[in-house]
Design an enzyme around this catalytic site. Sequence first.
Site, PDB file in Angstrom:
ATOM      1  N   HIS A 305       0.831  -1.206   0.000  1.00  0.00           N
ATOM      2  CA  HIS A 305       0.000   0.000   0.000  1.00  0.00           C
ATOM      3  C   HIS A 305       0.872   1.265   0.000  1.00  0.00           C
ATOM      4  CE1 HIS A 305      -3.610   2.383   1.085  1.00  0.00           C
ATOM      5  NE2 HIS A 305      -2.710   3.132   1.695  1.00  0.00           N
ATOM      6  N   GLU A 328      -6.260   7.428  -1.786  1.00  0.00           N
ATOM      7  CA  GLU A 328      -6.387   6.164  -1.049  1.00  0.00           C
ATOM      8  C   GLU A 328      -7.152   5.092  -1.822  1.00  0.00           C
ATOM      9  OE1 GLU A 328      -4.530   5.578   1.341  1.00  0.00           O
ATOM     10  OE2 GLU A 328      -3.962   7.580   2.040  1.00  0.00           O
ATOM     11  N   ASP A 386      -9.788  15.181   9.731  1.00  0.00           N
ATOM     12  CA  ASP A 386      -9.630  13.993  10.574  1.00  0.00           C
ATOM     13  C   ASP A 386     -10.977  13.459  11.068  1.00  0.00           C
ATOM     14  OD1 ASP A 386      -6.978  13.317  10.474  1.00  0.00           O
ATOM     15  OD2 ASP A 386      -6.393  14.578  12.165  1.00  0.00           O
TER      16      ASP A 386
HETATM   17  N1  BES Z   1      -1.680   8.078   3.934  1.00  0.00           N
HETATM   18  C1  BES Z   1      -2.241   7.099   4.785  1.00  0.00           C
HETATM   19  C2  BES Z   1      -2.252   7.521   6.220  1.00  0.00           C
HETATM   20  C3  BES Z   1      -2.999   8.807   6.519  1.00  0.00           C
HETATM   21  C4  BES Z   1      -4.118   9.177   5.805  1.00  0.00           C
HETATM   22  C5  BES Z   1      -2.560   9.606   7.515  1.00  0.00           C
HETATM   23  C6  BES Z   1      -4.767  10.362   6.099  1.00  0.00           C
HETATM   24  C7  BES Z   1      -3.204  10.788   7.820  1.00  0.00           C
HETATM   25  C8  BES Z   1      -4.315  11.155   7.095  1.00  0.00           C
HETATM   26  C9  BES Z   1      -1.527   5.757   4.656  1.00  0.00           C
HETATM   27  O1  BES Z   1      -1.125   5.474   3.355  1.00  0.00           O
HETATM   28  C10 BES Z   1      -2.509   4.681   5.008  1.00  0.00           C
HETATM   29  O2  BES Z   1      -3.470   4.567   4.317  1.00  0.00           O
HETATM   30  N2  BES Z   1      -2.249   3.921   6.068  1.00  0.00           N
HETATM   31  C11 BES Z   1      -3.074   2.804   6.450  1.00  0.00           C
HETATM   32  C12 BES Z   1      -2.433   1.553   5.931  1.00  0.00           C
HETATM   33  C13 BES Z   1      -3.285   0.603   5.241  1.00  0.00           C
HETATM   34  C14 BES Z   1      -4.475   1.032   4.524  1.00  0.00           C
HETATM   35  C15 BES Z   1      -2.559  -0.509   4.548  1.00  0.00           C
HETATM   36  C16 BES Z   1      -3.163   2.713   7.945  1.00  0.00           C
HETATM   37  O3  BES Z   1      -2.393   3.375   8.628  1.00  0.00           O
HETATM   38  O4  BES Z   1      -3.991   1.977   8.451  1.00  0.00           O
HETATM   39 ZN    ZN Z   2      -2.780   5.125   2.094  1.00  0.00          ZN
END
Ligand code: BES
Ligand code: ZN
Length: 638
Positions: A305, A328, A386
């Site tokens: 991811h 995403e 958020d």
């Molecule tokens: N970019 C995101 C994390 C994020 C999104 C942080 C919005 C702050 C605001 C990251 O790529 C993500 O999606 N992380 C996921 C991982 C998963 C979907 C494999 C997580 O942390 O759960």
């Molecule tokens: Zn992500």
Amino acid sequence: MADDPTSQANYTEIATEHVSFKWTIDFANQKIAGSATHDLRVLKDDIGEVIFDTADLVLDSVEVEGKSSSYEVKPKHPIMGSALHIPLPSGLKSGSLIKATIKYETTKECTALQWLAKEQTQGKSFPYLFSQCQPIYARAMAPVQDSPSVKIKYSAEVTSILPALMSAIRQSPPSDGPAHDGKVIGKDAVTYIYHQPIPIPSYLIAIAAGNVVYRPFPRLPGKEWTCGIWSEPELIEAAYWEFSEDTARFLASAEDIVVPYRFGVYDLLVLPPSFPYGGMENACLTFLTPTLLAGDRTLVDVIAHELTHSWFGNGVTHAHASHFWLNEGWTTYIERLLLQVLHSPAERGFSFIIGNKALKDDLEMYVDRPKYQRLVIEFEKGEDPDDAYSRIPYDKGANLILHLERTLGGLDVFLPYVRDYVSTFMGKSITTQQWKSHLYGYYERNGGAEKIKALDSIDWEAWFYGEGLELPVKMEYDSSLAESAYKLAERWDSSRSVEISKLAFQANDLDAFSSTQKVVFLERLQSYKPLPSSHIEHLASLYKVSSTHNAEIRLRFYQFSLADPSSPAAQKYAAEAADWVIGGGSGMVVGRMKFCRDVFRAVFKVNKDLAINAFQKEKNSFHPIARKLIEKDLKLSS
Ligand code: BES
Ligand code: ZN
């Protein structure tokens, strides 16, 4: 004024092209002190000022073109922070360049940074610092135009008594040289120099500093880029083992699907446990939670991811929070394609099945705020992104793309489009409308009337703006990996009235299951009426699911056992679950929000005081962002 609902910067009038940071990390006083020098491009004639986003910074002075300048810090907006207005010389013409330097320090209120005491690290010998800037916290670390519509290059000179890492290419000292340039770690100051030559959105600026060491992964023949892993020395062996097999292969495979990797370096950093996400795709340096070190390489989908964001997000970027799904949803779709290519087609379907459960839970969570059930969310100015964070942009988004793939005739006709999409918008920030126009344009050129008809059959309105608990289309997935998990869950369900002593379940029922199948088994159980407490306890003691190191499994067990809040099982496991996420009082909290927020929410339904007391005990060990959101979940703030 610019469109971004979360920023006060005037980036459509004048925009940063490059920023240079000179920082000193002050562990003793828990602050970063230094300066940010912006090279700004004027985009409109006669603009009178440049406006930056800031939050809880203390400003020392401002210079414009090397001369001391006045400035004004506006009162703080609770979400957007304080706009910093700097007047500019009159008569500026569009196209000209101007330099502004801001000297400042971060404060205790900084939401982007978490400062850890040495007890909260693996090694217990040195403090630790890390940042999390997405979605809108870069402004708490430095004055910036904090919108993903602005793409900037950056360079940094960071002086620190502990090794410092940034989301950029290290110039010196070399990553594979002696740690901390051979100086005394924790005592001698070393200046780390970084450069990010590719323009990135501000939310990808990142820093971490602590007692970290590096191990390169084996290079792939013919590849210019390098990959490796950073962590505290105590974890480097385990971290290397978990990810060294897959990382470069996934990256190479993503290159085959899309276009070559542009950032030169793709490193991983395993952080201390309070890191609030599973992974964060900071440029050149993905940040990871240590809960991924399951010891069985089963959680590498998170790596798939995060590295996919190198194209979707870090390359083609959403213009602002309303279009977050472009990052995403696309990333999740490609992540699952990588699983199909590198593991098996069944894994792709399996991942969609798991995603759908999380999607359903989050759609239900927002029944009273249906606006957040939408894929494309219209934010009001100053609304907190958020509050809208959920699996919806990920899974509704990935399902939309999968539906497109199928409607247009499968991967053979879809992948050339994906490549064209990425090449067309590489380096740009775009809206959903721009994405959709390009899609139509591409298939007009490649396929014509028949493909356009296929596209017109999509209910765009429902996909983009639909609310409620269902996807606009009923989707089918390869469920072969789910079947055995479903069967076992069914057996438990149909034995609910059988006495414990007569149950035929055995400790080895789960032996043939992968970790993910165990997750699906426990999720499936949740879809039935809750089992009697005696059965839940029997299940826990047979399968050891409440003491496993795999946080994914443990979370699902607690969600399952707390489902009937008034049951004895819920009372018993609520206490255990709360204790788990606060790390038993050790300061080593399970800070990944997917785990701690879900557990606190479930415990709260069983016993409000238990949830609140547990949180209060360890509140300060959580990352400021996690703290803020848990306080909302537990109704301690609104
Ligand atoms: N970019 C995101 C994390 C994020 C999104 C942080 C919005 C702050 C605001 C990251 O790529 C993500 O999606 N992380 C996921 C991982 C998963 C979907 C494999 C997580 O942390 O759960
Ligand atoms: Zn992500």
